[in-house]
Design a protein around this motif. Structure first.
Motif, PDB file in Angstrom:
ATOM      1  N   GLU A 146      25.698  14.646  56.219  1.00 29.45           N
ATOM      2  CA  GLU A 146      26.500  15.768  57.088  1.00 29.45           C
ATOM      3  C   GLU A 146      25.969  15.556  58.462  1.00 29.45           C
ATOM      4  OE1 GLU A 146      25.682  18.536  53.785  1.00 29.45           O
ATOM      5  OE2 GLU A 146      27.587  19.236  54.342  1.00 29.45           O
ATOM      6  N   LEU A 147      26.843  15.472  59.480  1.00 28.06           N
ATOM      7  CA  LEU A 147      26.376  15.230  60.743  1.00 28.06           C
ATOM      8  C   LEU A 147      26.689  16.465  61.693  1.00 28.06           C
ATOM      9  CD1 LEU A 147      26.168  12.148  59.751  1.00 28.06           C
ATOM     10  CD2 LEU A 147      26.299  11.769  62.130  1.00 28.06           C
ATOM     11  N   ARG A 148      26.272  16.960  62.462  1.00 34.33           N
ATOM     12  CA  ARG A 148      26.874  17.719  63.845  1.00 34.33           C
ATOM     13  C   ARG A 148      26.041  17.387  65.129  1.00 34.33           C
ATOM     14  NH1 ARG A 148      25.272  23.985  63.427  1.00 34.33           N
ATOM     15  NH2 ARG A 148      25.930  23.840  65.811  1.00 34.33           N
ATOM     16  N   SER A 149      26.457  17.866  66.305  1.00 33.85           N
ATOM     17  CA  SER A 149      25.433  17.905  67.348  1.00 33.85           C
ATOM     18  C   SER A 149      25.539  19.059  68.178  1.00 33.85           C
ATOM     19  CB  SER A 149      26.199  16.570  68.018  1.00 33.85           C
ATOM     20  OG  SER A 149      25.580  16.659  69.636  1.00 33.85           O
ATOM     21  N   ARG A 150      24.452  19.363  68.712  1.00 34.16           N
ATOM     22  CA  ARG A 150      24.478  20.756  69.544  1.00 34.16           C
ATOM     23  C   ARG A 150      23.463  20.453  70.623  1.00 34.16           C
ATOM     24  NH1 ARG A 150      19.924  22.548  67.746  1.00 34.16           N
ATOM     25  NH2 ARG A 150      19.598  23.182  65.353  1.00 34.16           N
ATOM     26  N   GLU A 207      11.014  20.754  72.804  1.00 33.84           N
ATOM     27  CA  GLU A 207       9.693  20.578  73.041  1.00 33.84           C
ATOM     28  C   GLU A 207       9.205  19.499  72.154  1.00 33.84           C
ATOM     29  OE1 GLU A 207       7.579  24.043  73.069  1.00 33.84           O
ATOM     30  OE2 GLU A 207       8.618  24.878  74.854  1.00 33.84           O
ATOM     31  N   ALA A 208       9.393  19.551  70.762  1.00 36.91           N
ATOM     32  CA  ALA A 208       8.778  18.591  69.854  1.00 36.91           C
ATOM     33  C   ALA A 208       9.257  17.178  70.250  1.00 36.91           C
ATOM     34  CB  ALA A 208       9.337  19.003  68.362  1.00 36.91           C
ATOM     35  N   LEU A 209      10.434  16.926  70.668  1.00 37.74           N
ATOM     36  CA  LEU A 209      11.223  15.700  70.931  1.00 37.74           C
ATOM     37  C   LEU A 209      11.067  15.203  72.489  1.00 37.74           C
ATOM     38  CD1 LEU A 209      14.498  15.986  68.622  1.00 37.74           C
ATOM     39  CD2 LEU A 209      12.447  14.349  68.255  1.00 37.74           C
ATOM     40  N   ASP A 210      10.587  16.039  73.122  1.00 39.27           N
ATOM     41  CA  ASP A 210      10.241  16.006  74.524  1.00 39.27           C
ATOM     42  C   ASP A 210      11.629  15.402  75.258  1.00 39.27           C
ATOM     43  OD1 ASP A 210       8.944  15.462  77.016  1.00 39.27           O
ATOM     44  OD2 ASP A 210       8.027  13.919  76.498  1.00 39.27           O
ATOM     45  N   LEU A 211      12.491  16.167  75.059  1.00 35.48           N
ATOM     46  CA  LEU A 211      13.855  15.772  75.498  1.00 35.48           C
ATOM     47  C   LEU A 211      14.093  16.182  76.952  1.00 35.48           C
ATOM     48  CD1 LEU A 211      16.057  17.222  72.321  1.00 35.48           C
ATOM     49  CD2 LEU A 211      15.492  14.977  72.833  1.00 35.48           C
ATOM     50  N   ALA A 212      14.886  15.216  77.610  1.00 35.01           N
ATOM     51  CA  ALA A 212      15.303  15.471  78.969  1.00 35.01           C
ATOM     52  C   ALA A 212      16.443  16.498  79.123  1.00 35.01           C
ATOM     53  CB  ALA A 212      15.695  14.279  79.735  1.00 35.01           C
ATOM     54  N   GLN A 213      16.353  17.093  80.150  1.00 32.13           N
ATOM     55  CA  GLN A 213      17.609  18.066  80.559  1.00 32.13           C
ATOM     56  C   GLN A 213      18.829  17.395  80.278  1.00 32.13           C
ATOM     57  OE1 GLN A 213      16.687  20.211  84.069  1.00 32.13           O
ATOM     58  NE2 GLN A 213      18.720  21.002  84.362  1.00 32.13           N
ATOM     59  N   GLY A 214      19.960  17.970  79.398  1.00 34.34           N
ATOM     60  CA  GLY A 214      21.159  17.535  79.214  1.00 34.34           C
ATOM     61  C   GLY A 214      21.127  16.613  78.249  1.00 34.34           C
ATOM     62  N   THR A 215      20.326  16.559  77.094  1.00 31.32           N
ATOM     63  CA  THR A 215      20.339  15.818  76.178  1.00 31.32           C
ATOM     64  C   THR A 215      20.423  16.558  74.825  1.00 31.32           C
ATOM     65  OG1 THR A 215      18.339  14.728  77.085  1.00 31.32           O
ATOM     66  CG2 THR A 215      18.813  14.042  74.978  1.00 31.32           C
ATOM     67  N   PRO A 216      21.467  16.357  74.218  1.00 41.20           N
ATOM     68  CA  PRO A 216      21.906  17.116  72.706  1.00 41.20           C
ATOM     69  C   PRO A 216      21.096  16.414  71.724  1.00 41.20           C
ATOM     70  CG  PRO A 216      23.797  15.845  73.740  1.00 41.20           C
ATOM     71  CD  PRO A 216      22.558  15.694  74.525  1.00 41.20           C
ATOM     72  N   VAL A 217      21.096  17.127  70.805  1.00 37.15           N
ATOM     73  CA  VAL A 217      20.367  16.671  69.365  1.00 37.15           C
ATOM     74  C   VAL A 217      21.535  16.477  68.244  1.00 37.15           C
ATOM     75  CG1 VAL A 217      18.187  17.601  69.524  1.00 37.15           C
ATOM     76  CG2 VAL A 217      19.935  18.860  68.561  1.00 37.15           C
ATOM     77  N   ILE A 218      21.271  15.261  67.096  1.00 33.86           N
ATOM     78  CA  ILE A 218      22.168  14.950  66.354  1.00 33.86           C
ATOM     79  C   ILE A 218      21.309  15.696  65.063  1.00 33.86           C
ATOM     80  CG2 ILE A 218      23.512  13.440  64.938  1.00 33.86           C
ATOM     81  CD1 ILE A 218      23.704  11.506  67.601  1.00 33.86           C
ATOM     82  N   LEU A 219      22.249  16.510  64.365  1.00 33.73           N
ATOM     83  CA  LEU A 219      21.494  16.831  63.057  1.00 33.73           C
ATOM     84  C   LEU A 219      22.192  16.178  61.986  1.00 33.73           C
ATOM     85  CD1 LEU A 219      21.650  20.838  63.904  1.00 33.73           C
ATOM     86  CD2 LEU A 219      20.042  19.225  64.460  1.00 33.73           C
TER      87      LEU A 219
END
Lengths: 253, 253
Positions: A194-198, A206-218
């Motif tokens: 089951e996938l979603r994005s937000r 912080e844990a993924l060291d994401l740049a601004q404007g980067t969603p995650v896929i769950l």
């Protein structure tokens, strides 16, 4: 020109539009350096807050990425391709391969594996059909490419099924947890993802060291045996800038 | 306290943290109204720019959503569940159902259908294995729930395959384009969906009326016949706040 705007007066939106168009047209290709605040101030004859706001807008849109100490660049997308169901074929982990070894592109390595025995969150207990208070073996780890984490994963296995097996150890051995489940008579044969994005939560960012404007896929994957017993729930958080997910199926599946 | 921060001085981060914690704890549940700028100014004794910046941070994180003219609210997630391969089973569209009628949750309606004949972008021509200059029938439409668009979709069919069929008309008839392809001897039986997620481009944000801090999910589906002929490429742009995507498969697929 509308309303009270002074002719020739340049707003942050104008600058963002300009840069956006240069990115879309390829004039500023992926990976190239974007003009900094000082450059923009000179080029457009504007004050620093306006320059900053223009760059901030493009960062929030995920078009450009600031790299600490080296400037701001047009975002590149060189994803890992994660192909299902290929990656979960029994012929793959059955032959001693880790699941993600079939993923295409840079191969992530696993880091920071922890193993705990816990009472799981209600949503996990529900899916695993556990009795109240029944415990699970929880395997947490992250996947890393070039020192950049790309995925956090937390797998829950019913303790009653896996106690005493290598699934409770840091190193699960050849073929990983699925091979061990098969040896225990609980081979996973059926999967639901089951996938979603937000946008990321603070801790995820912080844990993924994401740049601004980067969603995650769950992704929540549940693995079932041939007789429909759920044997694993795996909750994954993916850096969306690092993945393409591919699913293949037929109209007669 | 670090550096020169004055004791008792409240920054926008403190306020964002406070609100975030109230949302996470359920004190501010999904759908509830979030204090406005004026409320925050009074509660925390701060100036308007600080209040605005705190709310803006939470909007960019997608935690809260401004609704024009009625205030700001904690984001709710009541998704449409899009289950594959169930939704593409031949027994479904073969019996005259539209594909999305198997999706669970509010049923979107189709709006703004256009049909054109065009030379496709190179990426589409490649996947459809078209000769240089070969044309496609392009069907564009959007899916709408309660007057809110949730998905944009653009389907490309090789013109040589579908010319003269109802696929070239606004209304494709019972069972839709796939039923027509089957009648033409090109039944789609195998599908590939490729997914990624990113922040929306300006045009996507406007077309889907997306709130700040809402990513899009991009899906490219390719449909193949039993003899591996590609018959459709469908490029979809989904409002991530409106969908859960579910994929089911086996280790022996």
């Amino acid at each position: 020109m509308t309303g009270n705007a002074q002719p020739g007066r340049v707003g942050y939106r104008d600058i963002a539009n300009d840069l956006r168009q240069q990115i879309d047209s390829g004039e500023l290709p992926p990976g190239s350096r974007v003009p900094g605040e000082n450059d923009l101030m000179v080029t457009y004859g504007i004050e620093q807050p306006t320059a900053r706001r223009a760059l901030d807008a493009l960062k929030n849109e995920g078009l450009i990425v600031a790299k600490r100490g080296s400037g701001t660049f047009v975002r590149e997308f060189k994803p890992i391709r994660r192909v299902s169901p290929d990656r979960l074929k029994a012929t793959s982990w059955g032959s001693g391969q880790p699941i993600w070894s079939t993923d295409i592109g840079t191969r992530p390595r696993t880091e920071g594996v922890t193993v705990d025995v816990e009472v799981p969150p209600a949503r996990v207990a529900d899916v695993l059909k556990l009795d109240d208070g029944a415990r699970v073996v929880v395997r947490r780890r992250r996947y890393v490419v070039d020192d950049k984490p790309v995925q956090l994963a937390t797998s829950y296995f019913p303790e009653a099924l896996v106690a005493g097996s290598a699934i409770t150890e840091i190193n699960t051995g050849e073929g990983g947890a699925y091979a061990r489940l098969a040896e225990l008579g609980h081979e996973p044969t059926r999967f639901r993802e089951e996938l979603r994005s937000r946008m990321p939560r603070e801790a995820e960012r912080e844990a993924l060291d994401l740049a601004q404007g980067t969603p995650v896929i769950l992704i929540v994957r549940t693995a079932y045996t041939a007789d429909d017993q759920p044997v694993e729930v795996n909750e994954m958080v993916l850096d969306s800038s690092a993945y393409v997910l591919e699913y293949k199926f037929t109209s007669h599946d």
